[in-house]
Design a protein around this motif. Structure first.
Motif, PDB file in Angstrom:
ATOM      1  N   ALA A  80       0.818  -1.206   0.000  1.00 11.11           N
ATOM      2  CA  ALA A  80       0.000   0.000   0.000  1.00 11.11           C
ATOM      3  C   ALA A  80       0.851   1.255   0.000  1.00 11.11           C
ATOM      4  O   ALA A  80       0.533   2.229  -0.693  1.00 11.11           O
ATOM      5  N   TYR A  81       1.926   1.255   0.783  1.00 11.07           N
ATOM      6  CA  TYR A  81       2.695   2.488   0.886  1.00 11.07           C
ATOM      7  C   TYR A  81       3.360   2.822  -0.435  1.00 11.07           C
ATOM      8  O   TYR A  81       3.606   3.998  -0.727  1.00 11.07           O
ATOM      9  N   LEU A  82       3.627   1.823  -1.271  1.00  7.30           N
ATOM     10  CA  LEU A  82       4.183   2.107  -2.586  1.00  7.30           C
ATOM     11  C   LEU A  82       3.096   2.562  -3.555  1.00  7.30           C
ATOM     12  O   LEU A  82       3.335   3.416  -4.405  1.00  7.30           O
ATOM     13  N   GLN A  83       1.912   2.005  -3.412  1.00  2.00           N
ATOM     14  CA  GLN A  83       0.806   2.442  -4.252  1.00  2.00           C
ATOM     15  C   GLN A  83       0.516   3.917  -4.014  1.00  2.00           C
ATOM     16  O   GLN A  83       0.328   4.698  -4.959  1.00  2.00           O
ATOM     17  N   ILE A  84       0.497   4.296  -2.753  1.00  2.00           N
ATOM     18  CA  ILE A  84       0.205   5.695  -2.427  1.00  2.00           C
ATOM     19  C   ILE A  84       1.334   6.586  -2.931  1.00  2.00           C
ATOM     20  O   ILE A  84       1.089   7.654  -3.506  1.00  2.00           O
ATOM     21  N   ALA A  85       2.577   6.130  -2.728  1.00  2.00           N
ATOM     22  CA  ALA A  85       3.705   6.924  -3.215  1.00  2.00           C
ATOM     23  C   ALA A  85       3.624   7.081  -4.728  1.00  2.00           C
ATOM     24  O   ALA A  85       3.849   8.176  -5.259  1.00  2.00           O
ATOM     25  N   ASP A  86       3.291   6.008  -5.407  1.00  2.00           N
ATOM     26  CA  ASP A  86       3.157   6.092  -6.865  1.00  2.00           C
ATOM     27  C   ASP A  86       2.068   7.085  -7.249  1.00  2.00           C
ATOM     28  O   ASP A  86       2.245   7.892  -8.161  1.00  2.00           O
ATOM     29  N   ASP A  87       0.954   7.008  -6.555  1.00  2.00           N
ATOM     30  CA  ASP A  87      -0.175   7.866  -6.890  1.00  2.00           C
ATOM     31  C   ASP A  87       0.177   9.337  -6.684  1.00  2.00           C
ATOM     32  O   ASP A  87      -0.090  10.181  -7.546  1.00  2.00           O
ATOM     33  N   LEU A  88       0.812   9.630  -5.574  1.00  2.00           N
ATOM     34  CA  LEU A  88       1.202  11.015  -5.311  1.00  2.00           C
ATOM     35  C   LEU A  88       2.236  11.477  -6.337  1.00  2.00           C
ATOM     36  O   LEU A  88       2.163  12.606  -6.845  1.00  2.00           O
ATOM     37  N   ARG A  89       3.172  10.602  -6.640  1.00  2.00           N
ATOM     38  CA  ARG A  89       4.185  10.950  -7.629  1.00  2.00           C
ATOM     39  C   ARG A  89       3.543  11.249  -8.969  1.00  2.00           C
ATOM     40  O   ARG A  89       3.912  12.196  -9.673  1.00  2.00           O
ATOM     41  N   GLU A  90       2.534  10.462  -9.280  1.00  2.00           N
ATOM     42  CA  GLU A  90       1.829  10.657 -10.539  1.00  2.00           C
ATOM     43  C   GLU A  90       1.103  12.000 -10.546  1.00  2.00           C
ATOM     44  O   GLU A  90       1.116  12.724 -11.539  1.00  2.00           O
ATOM     45  N   GLN A  91       0.494  12.332  -9.423  1.00  2.00           N
ATOM     46  CA  GLN A  91      -0.234  13.597  -9.340  1.00  2.00           C
ATOM     47  C   GLN A  91       0.712  14.778  -9.500  1.00  2.00           C
ATOM     48  O   GLN A  91       0.360  15.789 -10.107  1.00  2.00           O
ATOM     49  N   VAL A  92       1.903  14.653  -8.929  1.00  2.00           N
ATOM     50  CA  VAL A  92       2.858  15.750  -9.064  1.00  2.00           C
ATOM     51  C   VAL A  92       3.323  15.863 -10.506  1.00  2.00           C
ATOM     52  O   VAL A  92       3.345  16.947 -11.094  1.00  2.00           O
ATOM     53  N   ARG A  93       3.671  14.714 -11.079  1.00  2.00           N
ATOM     54  CA  ARG A  93       4.158  14.738 -12.449  1.00  2.00           C
ATOM     55  C   ARG A  93       3.066  15.151 -13.421  1.00  2.00           C
ATOM     56  O   ARG A  93       3.341  15.790 -14.445  1.00  2.00           O
TER      57      ARG A  93
END
Lengths: 119, 119
Positions: B9-22
């Motif tokens: 989960a913590y990687l999914q959330i990190a990915d999602d946030l990273r995606e939102q920033v990018r």
DNA sequence: CAGGCCAACTAGGTTAACTATGTTGGTCGC
DNA sequence: GCGACCAACATAGTTAACCTAGTTGGCCTG
């Protein structure tokens, strides 16, 4: 260990391990002490050791194998420590190719599976 | 949130946030929701959100200000002239995780195929 | 009104406990 | 001897709790 500088313990340990890898004290492919042993060495809790290892694992410097241990990454591309933009660009290109390849294989295999399942 | 893929989960959330920033959904300098709000949004515990934010903070994508909040790194706040270092790093990390994810799915599906074939 | 105090937020660090899962080695029964 | 089983150990992920410390805004006192 864990000096009383303001730097958090999990970063101190991560720095120390990174230094050992870069300095050759931990050779590529070599196993790290177990989490419990590291915790005792650094006089830290299991949690901070796990966090430190997690960081280096995330950086690609260490590779954890569940049930066996944590090992220094074997490839030689980690030598400079300073990653250049050129390295990153080439890695992006490689990875994009890999993603495309894997996606195609996955799609093909999954379609085969669903065909069999449909029958 | 937190799909039932094998990805933690913590990687999914990190990915999602990273995606939102990018993707620009989270503009540079913009504040993220508080840890508690993120935890509710993703239906995750505070711990995994903190881990996810910690990863992105470690990557330099986010900047946490104690007592205020977590903000998307501002271009001017780290004016090194080169725009792309963090961007490239994030993309490499995204692609690497994508490759790992695809590889796992592929291995799982292929093993299923071979099992069926063996019988 | 001015100033200080305080309560409620915030991020960050640390620890402990629990679960899941993989590996390994030894023991026991055959 | 061999195979099945099992206990011990490993990493990995998740959760909850507690503490520190910075920020903010409101309230209360003088």
């Amino acid at each position: 260990m864990v000096k009383k500088t303001g730097r958090p313990a999990y970063l101190q340990i991560a720095d120390d391990l990174r230094e050992q890898v870069r300095g050759g004290s931990l050779a590529p492919g070599a196993p790290l002490p177990s989490t419990a042993q590291l915790a005792e060495q650094y006089d830290a809790s299991l949690s901070v050791v796990k966090m430190a290892v997690g960081i280096l694992r995330n950086e690609g410097l260490l590779i954890g194998q569940q049930g066996k241990g944590v090992f220094v990454r074997d490839e030689e591309s980690s030598e400079s420590g300073q990653v250049t933009a050129v390295d990153l660009v080439s890695e992006v290109i490689e990875l994009r190719t890999a993603v495309r390849d894997l996606s195609q294989r996955l799609a093909r295999v999954e379609s085969t599976l669903s065909e069999r399942s449909d029958q």
